[in-house]
Write an enzyme that holds these catalytic residues in place. Structure first.
Site, PDB file in Angstrom:
ATOM      1  CD  GLU A 174      24.318 -15.140  45.655  1.00  0.00           C
ATOM      2  OE1 GLU A 174      23.923 -14.404  44.723  1.00  0.00           O
ATOM      3  OE2 GLU A 174      23.648 -15.345  46.687  1.00  0.00           O
ATOM      4  CB  THR A 204      22.849 -19.039  43.972  1.00  0.00           C
ATOM      5  OG1 THR A 204      23.326 -17.780  44.413  1.00  0.00           O
ATOM      6  CG2 THR A 204      23.880 -20.113  44.256  1.00  0.00           C
ATOM      7  CD  GLU A 260      22.719 -23.126  48.322  1.00  0.00           C
ATOM      8  OE1 GLU A 260      22.043 -24.110  48.030  1.00  0.00           O
ATOM      9  OE2 GLU A 260      23.030 -22.245  47.500  1.00  0.00           O
ATOM     10  CG  ASP A 296      24.986 -11.519  42.844  1.00  0.00           C
ATOM     11  OD1 ASP A 296      25.442 -10.368  42.841  1.00  0.00           O
ATOM     12  OD2 ASP A 296      23.899 -11.825  43.376  1.00  0.00           O
ATOM     13  CD  GLN A 305      22.168 -12.144  51.091  1.00  0.00           C
ATOM     14  OE1 GLN A 305      23.293 -12.611  50.951  1.00  0.00           O
ATOM     15  NE2 GLN A 305      21.118 -12.636  50.463  1.00  0.00           N
ATOM     16  NE  ARG A 340      12.530 -17.416  55.153  1.00  0.00           N
ATOM     17  CZ  ARG A 340      13.297 -17.025  54.122  1.00  0.00           C
ATOM     18  NH1 ARG A 340      13.981 -15.915  54.220  1.00  0.00           N
ATOM     19  NH2 ARG A 340      13.351 -17.733  53.021  1.00  0.00           N
ATOM     20  CD  GLU A 346      23.340 -15.030  40.655  1.00  0.00           C
ATOM     21  OE1 GLU A 346      22.635 -14.532  39.741  1.00  0.00           O
ATOM     22  OE2 GLU A 346      23.341 -14.617  41.818  1.00  0.00           O
ATOM     23  NE  ARG A 351      25.927 -15.849  50.780  1.00  0.00           N
ATOM     24  CZ  ARG A 351      25.146 -15.821  49.716  1.00  0.00           C
ATOM     25  NH1 ARG A 351      24.121 -14.976  49.639  1.00  0.00           N
ATOM     26  NH2 ARG A 351      25.382 -16.623  48.698  1.00  0.00           N
ATOM     27  CG  ASP A 358      20.820 -11.860  41.174  1.00  0.00           C
ATOM     28  OD1 ASP A 358      20.882 -12.653  40.210  1.00  0.00           O
ATOM     29  OD2 ASP A 358      21.355 -12.080  42.268  1.00  0.00           O
ATOM     30  CB  THR A 367      28.011  -8.220  39.849  1.00  0.00           C
ATOM     31  OG1 THR A 367      27.253  -7.775  40.976  1.00  0.00           O
ATOM     32  CG2 THR A 367      27.339  -9.427  39.217  1.00  0.00           C
ATOM     33  CE  LYS A 379      22.899 -11.077  47.597  1.00  0.00           C
ATOM     34  NZ  LYS A 379      23.207 -12.437  47.158  1.00  0.00           N
ATOM     35  CG  HIS A 395      20.255 -20.427  46.034  1.00  0.00           C
ATOM     36  ND1 HIS A 395      21.372 -20.406  46.832  1.00  0.00           N
ATOM     37  CD2 HIS A 395      19.832 -19.130  45.953  1.00  0.00           C
ATOM     38  CE1 HIS A 395      21.630 -19.155  47.199  1.00  0.00           C
ATOM     39  NE2 HIS A 395      20.708 -18.366  46.678  1.00  0.00           N
TER      40      HIS A 395
HETATM   41 MN    MN Z   1      22.575 -13.449  43.348  1.00  0.00          MN
END
Ligand code: MN
Length: 425
Positions: free
Chosen positions: A208, A359, A373, A242, A249, A151, A210, A246, A135, A266, A262, A142
């Protein structure tokens, strides 16, 4: 006017003669009967054309496919391994035998009966045996949004991001076909303040948006693929969800990257749309600044104009609501750069490998490709058919769709769906 088939293709269909996406299907078993063997097919309008029946009738009579066993398999891997000459020949044969003015299939009632099945009477299966799933993280919007959330705005995009297409190795065993339910994962969630990490059903389950490239011929171990030849190693694209936890993660990703947040599931769409079918929708990929290293510098930088949508249907609702409109052409790193980077160290790709784009978010607030997001990590709930969502709730069905609009026809991907089930106890 688009191409004309003797099979009736509704104007809004995703699957006219210009598309002809490949998949693996089997007829839905009638009660009490044994399941029939899975086999390759292409979608045409509301029908599936059984390629094993077409091959058995000797209609693949070009120099590459004549006598080949590739359409008598339960996956497309062998056909994919054969490469572009086989793909081109299959496409031109199929466009010919399905066209309105070609009698060979049109006027053969017995073969038509055997080979053209209504789509609603078949079950779609994973089209490939996926050895490895990787991935990427190729949308700048994104990367920037996630970085800002996790961060802060000062370190939003890491320094390496503009120099290489960042990726992690995913888990292929849990890649499932569209329509498969997803069980909410359990695991450790990120602690808040001084408390220890919590354990239980994920509280921040996300989708996600994708797409994923399906690898055709691979490369020998130790022999990288040149970026300018990489397109010959890509058979086509599917939609991919995907799913991401969160909270898990955020807690686990330092320092080795995504893992259990993750790998619980999928979802991919069943029809692989070929790069040949997407050619009319090719467009220029964004200019890269700084310029990438020579092994990532392309003579021609190609993206595709593929409008993407995400819909959510909450439990008990008849209709889904749209939550995102994005486009594949937002990707900063192209598919071919991803392939070149993946193999530059000598790593070997194999036929059927799955390469997720990451994503796909666009620049506008309504084009963001995940709830992380869209809700800014649950700080701004999303309005949804009179309800609100911070993250996915049990019973929510997530539906992706994508459709390229030609002048008189579409080249579409169908849908990629999955429903969230409660965590198992
Ligand atoms: Mn992904």
């Amino acid at each position: 006017m688009g191409l004309k088939s003797f099979v009736e293709v509704p104007r809004e269909s995703h699957f006219p003669l210009e598309n002809l996406p490949f998949g693996i299907f089997r007829p839905k078993p009638s009660p009490g009967a044994a399941a029939e063997a899975a086999r390759p097919g292409v979608a045409i309008g509301d029908f599936v054309l059984d390629l094993s029946a077409v091959a058995a009738a000797g209609l693949f009579d070009g120099p590459v496919l004549r006598g080949s066993e590739c359409f008598f398999q339960t996956s497309l891997n062998i056909f994919l391994e054969m490469g572009r000459p086989a793909w081109k020949e299959a496409r031109s044969t199929l466009q010919k035998i399905l066209s309105a003015d070609e009698p060979i299939l049109r006027d053969n009632a017995n073969l038509r009966e055997k080979s053209l099945l209504p789509m609603i009477e078949v079950e779609m299966l994973l089209p490939i045996v996926i050895g490895d799933y990787t991935d990427f993280f190729s949308s700048m919007h994104h990367a920037k949004n996630c970085g800002t959330i996790f961060r802060g705005p000062e370190n939003a995009i890491p320094q390496n991001w503009f120099h290489l297409p960042i990726a992690y190795h995913g888990r292929s065993s849990s890649v499932v076909i569209s329509g498969t339910d997803i069980i909410r994962p359990r695991g450790q969630g990120h602690p808040t303040g001084n408390s220890p990490p919590y354990f239980g059903p994920s509280r921040k389950l996300d989708f996600e948006l994708e797409m994923a490239a399906i690898v055709g011929p691979g490369n020998e171990l130790g022999k990288p693929i040149d970026v300018n030849e990489a397109a010959d190693h890509i058979f086509g694209l599917v939609l991919m969800n995907d799913w991401s936890a969160r909270d898990m993660q955020a807690w686990e990703y330092v320092p080795l990257g995504p893992f259990l947040g993750k790998s619980f599931g999928t979802t991919i769409s069943p029809w692989i749309v070929t790069l040949d079918a997407l050619e009319p929708f090719a467009c220029a990929a964004p200019k890269q600044e700084p310029e990438p290293l020579p092994y990532l510098t392309e003579k021609k930088r190609i993206n595709y104009d593929i409008p993407l949508e995400v819909w959510i249907k909450p439990k008990g609702y008849d209709l889904p609501s749209i939550v995102t409109r994005s486009n594949f052409n937002h990707l900063y790193w192209t598919l071919t750069q991803q392939v070149a980077h993946h193999t530059i160290n000598g790593c070997n790709l194999r036929s059927g490998d799955l390469l997720g784009t990451g994503t796909i978010s666009g620049p506008e607030p309504e084009s963001l490709g995940c709830l992380l997001e869209l809700t800014w990590n649950a700080q701004k709930p999303l309005a949804l058919s009179g309800l609100t969502r911070k993250y996915l709730e049990d019973g929510d069905e997530v539906i992706f769709t994508a459709c390229c609009k030609g002048k008189d026809y579409n080249v579409g991907f169908g849908t990629c769906t999955g429903k969230v089930l409660p965590a198992s106890s």
